[in-house]
Write a protein that holds these residues in place. Structure first.
Motif, PDB file in Angstrom:
ATOM      1  N   ARG A  40     -20.209  -1.972 -27.321  1.00  0.00           N
ATOM      2  CA  ARG A  40     -20.560  -2.593 -26.047  1.00  0.00           C
ATOM      3  C   ARG A  40     -21.327  -3.905 -26.227  1.00  0.00           C
ATOM      4  NH1 ARG A  40     -20.117  -3.016 -21.525  1.00  0.00           N
ATOM      5  NH2 ARG A  40     -21.863  -2.059 -20.438  1.00  0.00           N
ATOM      6  N   TYR A  41     -22.295  -3.925 -27.170  1.00  0.00           N
ATOM      7  CA  TYR A  41     -23.194  -5.070 -27.245  1.00  0.00           C
ATOM      8  C   TYR A  41     -23.012  -5.938 -28.484  1.00  0.00           C
ATOM      9  CZ  TYR A  41     -25.397  -2.890 -23.270  1.00  0.00           C
ATOM     10  OH  TYR A  41     -25.619  -2.357 -22.033  1.00  0.00           O
ATOM     11  N   PHE A  42     -22.584  -5.349 -29.608  1.00  0.00           N
ATOM     12  CA  PHE A  42     -22.329  -6.165 -30.781  1.00  0.00           C
ATOM     13  C   PHE A  42     -20.974  -6.845 -30.673  1.00  0.00           C
ATOM     14  CE2 PHE A  42     -25.820  -3.740 -32.208  1.00  0.00           C
ATOM     15  CZ  PHE A  42     -26.374  -4.372 -33.309  1.00  0.00           C
ATOM     16  N   HIS A  43     -20.036  -6.231 -29.935  1.00  0.00           N
ATOM     17  CA  HIS A  43     -18.704  -6.798 -29.792  1.00  0.00           C
ATOM     18  C   HIS A  43     -18.351  -7.113 -28.348  1.00  0.00           C
ATOM     19  CE1 HIS A  43     -17.157  -6.591 -33.915  1.00  0.00           C
ATOM     20  NE2 HIS A  43     -18.057  -5.653 -34.036  1.00  0.00           N
ATOM     21  N   GLY A  44     -19.299  -6.950 -27.434  1.00  0.00           N
ATOM     22  CA  GLY A  44     -19.105  -7.386 -26.060  1.00  0.00           C
ATOM     23  C   GLY A  44     -17.972  -6.720 -25.321  1.00  0.00           C
ATOM     24  N   MET A  45     -17.647  -5.470 -25.658  1.00  0.00           N
ATOM     25  CA  MET A  45     -16.533  -4.790 -25.013  1.00  0.00           C
ATOM     26  C   MET A  45     -16.964  -4.181 -23.686  1.00  0.00           C
ATOM     27  SD  MET A  45     -14.632  -2.882 -28.202  1.00  0.00           S
ATOM     28  CE  MET A  45     -13.198  -2.522 -27.188  1.00  0.00           C
ATOM     29  N   THR A  46     -16.051  -4.154 -22.710  1.00  0.00           N
ATOM     30  CA  THR A  46     -16.319  -3.480 -21.452  1.00  0.00           C
ATOM     31  C   THR A  46     -16.346  -1.976 -21.691  1.00  0.00           C
ATOM     32  OG1 THR A  46     -13.979  -3.279 -20.889  1.00  0.00           O
ATOM     33  CG2 THR A  46     -15.108  -5.300 -20.191  1.00  0.00           C
ATOM     34  N   GLN A  47     -16.866  -1.227 -20.757  1.00  0.00           N
ATOM     35  CA  GLN A  47     -16.884   0.228 -20.900  1.00  0.00           C
ATOM     36  C   GLN A  47     -15.468   0.770 -20.977  1.00  0.00           C
ATOM     37  OE1 GLN A  47     -19.241   2.023 -17.785  1.00  0.00           O
ATOM     38  NE2 GLN A  47     -21.174   1.524 -18.792  1.00  0.00           N
ATOM     39  N   ASP A  48     -14.543   0.155 -20.250  1.00  0.00           N
ATOM     40  CA  ASP A  48     -13.158   0.626 -20.256  1.00  0.00           C
ATOM     41  C   ASP A  48     -12.522   0.429 -21.631  1.00  0.00           C
ATOM     42  OD1 ASP A  48     -10.874   1.701 -18.780  1.00  0.00           O
ATOM     43  OD2 ASP A  48      -9.990  -0.272 -19.069  1.00  0.00           O
ATOM     44  N   LYS A  49     -12.704  -0.743 -22.232  1.00  0.00           N
ATOM     45  CA  LYS A  49     -12.150  -0.994 -23.554  1.00  0.00           C
ATOM     46  C   LYS A  49     -12.841  -0.135 -24.610  1.00  0.00           C
ATOM     47  CE  LYS A  49     -10.057  -5.550 -23.148  1.00  0.00           C
ATOM     48  NZ  LYS A  49      -9.946  -6.906 -23.753  1.00  0.00           N
ATOM     49  N   CYS A  50     -14.135   0.059 -24.439  1.00  0.00           N
ATOM     50  CA  CYS A  50     -14.879   0.917 -25.355  1.00  0.00           C
ATOM     51  C   CYS A  50     -14.308   2.330 -25.307  1.00  0.00           C
ATOM     52  CB  CYS A  50     -16.358   0.911 -24.974  1.00  0.00           C
ATOM     53  SG  CYS A  50     -17.423   1.834 -26.102  1.00  0.00           S
ATOM     54  N   ALA A  51     -13.982   2.788 -24.128  1.00  0.00           N
ATOM     55  CA  ALA A  51     -13.411   4.129 -23.955  1.00  0.00           C
ATOM     56  C   ALA A  51     -12.083   4.253 -24.691  1.00  0.00           C
ATOM     57  CB  ALA A  51     -13.234   4.437 -22.469  1.00  0.00           C
ATOM     58  N   LYS A  52     -11.267   3.202 -24.667  1.00  0.00           N
ATOM     59  CA  LYS A  52      -9.976   3.219 -25.353  1.00  0.00           C
ATOM     60  C   LYS A  52     -10.163   3.394 -26.852  1.00  0.00           C
ATOM     61  CE  LYS A  52      -7.798   0.082 -22.011  1.00  0.00           C
ATOM     62  NZ  LYS A  52      -7.248  -1.292 -21.823  1.00  0.00           N
ATOM     63  N   VAL A  53     -11.125   2.693 -27.411  1.00  0.00           N
ATOM     64  CA  VAL A  53     -11.361   2.761 -28.856  1.00  0.00           C
ATOM     65  C   VAL A  53     -11.914   4.119 -29.265  1.00  0.00           C
ATOM     66  CG1 VAL A  53     -12.705   1.813 -30.771  1.00  0.00           C
ATOM     67  CG2 VAL A  53     -11.699   0.275 -29.075  1.00  0.00           C
ATOM     68  N   LEU A  54     -12.829   4.648 -28.472  1.00  0.00           N
ATOM     69  CA  LEU A  54     -13.491   5.904 -28.822  1.00  0.00           C
ATOM     70  C   LEU A  54     -12.693   7.137 -28.407  1.00  0.00           C
ATOM     71  CD1 LEU A  54     -17.184   5.011 -27.870  1.00  0.00           C
ATOM     72  CD2 LEU A  54     -16.133   4.996 -30.133  1.00  0.00           C
ATOM     73  N   GLY A  55     -11.669   6.933 -27.586  1.00  0.00           N
ATOM     74  CA  GLY A  55     -10.852   8.061 -27.164  1.00  0.00           C
ATOM     75  C   GLY A  55     -11.526   8.961 -26.153  1.00  0.00           C
ATOM     76  N   VAL A  56     -12.375   8.381 -25.307  1.00  0.00           N
ATOM     77  CA  VAL A  56     -13.054   9.151 -24.270  1.00  0.00           C
ATOM     78  C   VAL A  56     -12.841   8.441 -22.938  1.00  0.00           C
ATOM     79  CG1 VAL A  56     -14.792  10.026 -25.875  1.00  0.00           C
ATOM     80  CG2 VAL A  56     -15.241   7.921 -24.607  1.00  0.00           C
ATOM     81  N   SER A  57     -13.362   9.010 -21.873  1.00  0.00           N
ATOM     82  CA  SER A  57     -13.215   8.388 -20.564  1.00  0.00           C
ATOM     83  C   SER A  57     -14.294   7.335 -20.346  1.00  0.00           C
ATOM     84  CB  SER A  57     -13.311   9.444 -19.460  1.00  0.00           C
ATOM     85  OG  SER A  57     -14.631   9.957 -19.387  1.00  0.00           O
ATOM     86  N   GLN A  58     -14.058   6.458 -19.362  1.00  0.00           N
ATOM     87  CA  GLN A  58     -15.056   5.437 -19.035  1.00  0.00           C
ATOM     88  C   GLN A  58     -16.343   6.081 -18.542  1.00  0.00           C
ATOM     89  OE1 GLN A  58     -16.056   4.486 -15.626  1.00  0.00           O
ATOM     90  NE2 GLN A  58     -17.544   3.087 -16.515  1.00  0.00           N
ATOM     91  N   VAL A  59     -16.226   7.200 -17.835  1.00  0.00           N
ATOM     92  CA  VAL A  59     -17.403   7.918 -17.345  1.00  0.00           C
ATOM     93  C   VAL A  59     -18.237   8.429 -18.513  1.00  0.00           C
ATOM     94  CG1 VAL A  59     -18.206   9.935 -16.064  1.00  0.00           C
ATOM     95  CG2 VAL A  59     -16.312   8.579 -15.166  1.00  0.00           C
ATOM     96  N   GLN A  60     -17.567   8.952 -19.541  1.00  0.00           N
ATOM     97  CA  GLN A  60     -18.283   9.440 -20.717  1.00  0.00           C
ATOM     98  C   GLN A  60     -18.998   8.308 -21.438  1.00  0.00           C
ATOM     99  OE1 GLN A  60     -14.681  11.568 -22.221  1.00  0.00           O
ATOM    100  NE2 GLN A  60     -16.124  13.188 -22.749  1.00  0.00           N
ATOM    101  N   VAL A  61     -18.338   7.164 -21.532  1.00  0.00           N
ATOM    102  CA  VAL A  61     -18.979   6.009 -22.159  1.00  0.00           C
ATOM    103  C   VAL A  61     -20.246   5.637 -21.403  1.00  0.00           C
ATOM    104  CG1 VAL A  61     -18.757   3.527 -22.597  1.00  0.00           C
ATOM    105  CG2 VAL A  61     -16.894   5.061 -23.191  1.00  0.00           C
TER     106      VAL A  61
END
Length: 238
Positions: free
Chosen positions: A198-219
């Motif tokens: 989220r902060y070192f690579h500036g990803m949105t919660q939605d994109k972060c969710a894609k990488v981690l394999g979880v939902s945006q709510v979980q992120v």
């Protein structure tokens, strides 16, 4: 490329989360094969893979279908470049002068084409202007890109990690008494990875969710818990 891959790429570029997830899953072997090249450099294997996923998602965003190259050919330097940039920030990988010069040439060509065309130039147009291949452009722009850090603003929210934590502690005290990078390293794995993306690579919660394999709510929940822990660390250090 298969027709299915092309359709998935088109959908993912338009923001289709499921399409992006399918592409990541279908190319996990490729991402791992590149991540393995950097084993033994003091970075956890899973973190290297996550970095590779970040590069892969950036490749999706930047891929120019009209250029005629295979997506995997374009993605490889994006994946390795993302990992190299992280290792470079830690002093493990140096960017050569020739790569920096290529990056500057590409940047100048990009600006010139934007002014001439009145829009963002296609990868094929950049290639024709500079004489570099799609792979060379992808690698140079990624490897020589600006360092992203805890002071970087997130794309969706426009705030930095320092600003968020300063809500309770004031920036001067925080900078004086604690290294945020060190504090982040003390977080549990899931929270650390979420903050990292989220902060070192500036990803949105939605994109972060894609990488981690979880939902945006979980992120969102993981990030909130991480912020609470970081505030506790900062409070104990002040």
């Amino acid at each position: 490329m298969t027709a299915e891959t092309i359709e998935l790429l088109r959908a993912a570029k338009k923001g289709d989360r499921r399409a992006a997830e399918q592409l990541v899953e279908g190319n996990s072997g490729l991402i791992w094969s590149i991540a393995r090249r950097f084993f033994g450099r003091g970075v956890d294997a899973d973190d290297l893979y996550q970095l590779g996923c970040v590069g892969f998602l950036k490749a999706i965003d930047g891929f120019d279908e009209s250029f005629g190259t295979q997506f995997s050919t374009y993605a490889v330097p994006k994946i390795s470049g993302e990992i190299r940039r992280f290792l470079r920030d830690d002093g493990a990988v140096k960017v050569s002068r020739s790569i920096k010069e290529q990056a500057m040439q590409i940047k100048s060509a990009r600006v010139a084409l934007e002014q001439k065309l009145g829009r963002e130039p296609l990868l094929s147009e950049l290639s024709a202007e500079t004489g570099f291949t799609a792979e060379e452009i992808a690698f140079a722009e990624t490897a020589a890109g600006p360092t992203e850090s805890l002071q970087r603003e997130t794309g969706e929210d426009g705030f930095t990690l320092e600003h968020v934590l300063a809500d309770s502690f004031g920036e001067d005290r925080m900078v004086e008494h604690i290294s945020l990078r060190h504090a982040v390293e003390r977080l549990p794995e899931k929270e650390r990875k979420t903050i990292f993306l989220r902060y070192f690579h500036g990803m949105t919660q939605d994109k972060c969710a894609k990488v981690l394999g979880v939902s945006q709510v979980q992120v969102s929940r993981i990030e909130r818990k991480a912020m609470e822990r970081l505030r506790e660390v900062l409070a104990d250090s002040c």
